[in-house]
Design an enzyme around this catalytic site. Structure first.
Site, PDB file in Angstrom:
ATOM      1  CB  CYS A  65      10.005   1.258   5.073  1.00 51.72           C
ATOM      2  SG  CYS A  65       9.740  -0.507   4.801  1.00 51.72           S
ATOM      3  CG  HIS A  66      13.505  -0.914  10.052  1.00 50.33           C
ATOM      4  ND1 HIS A  66      13.177  -1.224  11.342  1.00 50.33           N
ATOM      5  CD2 HIS A  66      14.829  -1.187   9.945  1.00 50.33           C
ATOM      6  CE1 HIS A  66      14.256  -1.646  11.983  1.00 50.33           C
ATOM      7  NE2 HIS A  66      15.271  -1.633  11.152  1.00 50.33           N
TER       8      HIS A  66
END
Length: 107
Positions: A65-66
């Site tokens: 993810c981020h």
């Protein structure tokens, strides 16, 4: 198998041609901003409805993810569903950009 894997180890696996699924759980707009070419996109909110149809419970799955929070949540959920080889990439695509591939934009 640990719940987390570092970006450098993921890069080594990609370069070695190892078989695993790189699962990106970010939103489509985030992927348009920055992505790892080999990743399969299933946004976090869609994982519960798509995982059993699109992912192999016997395969190694690296979730990204981020920053690593969503990917850890998805990893925990996948493990509870029997995907025992699921791992979260520590630090997410942000760490990938900083430590592995500076061509991937940071956001």
């Amino acid at each position: 198998m640990d719940y987390e894997i570092i970006p450098e180890e993921v890069k080594s696996k990609l370069e070695a041609g190892e078989s695993f699924t790189l699962l990106d759980v970010r939103e489509p707009w985030e992927v348009q901003t920055a992505r790892i070419a080999a990743a399969k996109l299933i946004p976090m909110g869609e994982v519960p409805t798509r995982a059993h149809q699109e992912l192999d419970p016997d395969e190694h799955i690296v979730v990204v993810c981020h920053h690593g929070v969503r990917s850890m949540n998805v990893t925990v959920w996948l493990r509870q569903q029997g995907f025992e080889k699921a791992q979260s990439m520590r630090g997410g695509i942000d760490a990938w950009s900083r430590r592995v591939d500076a061509k991937v934009p940071m956001y």
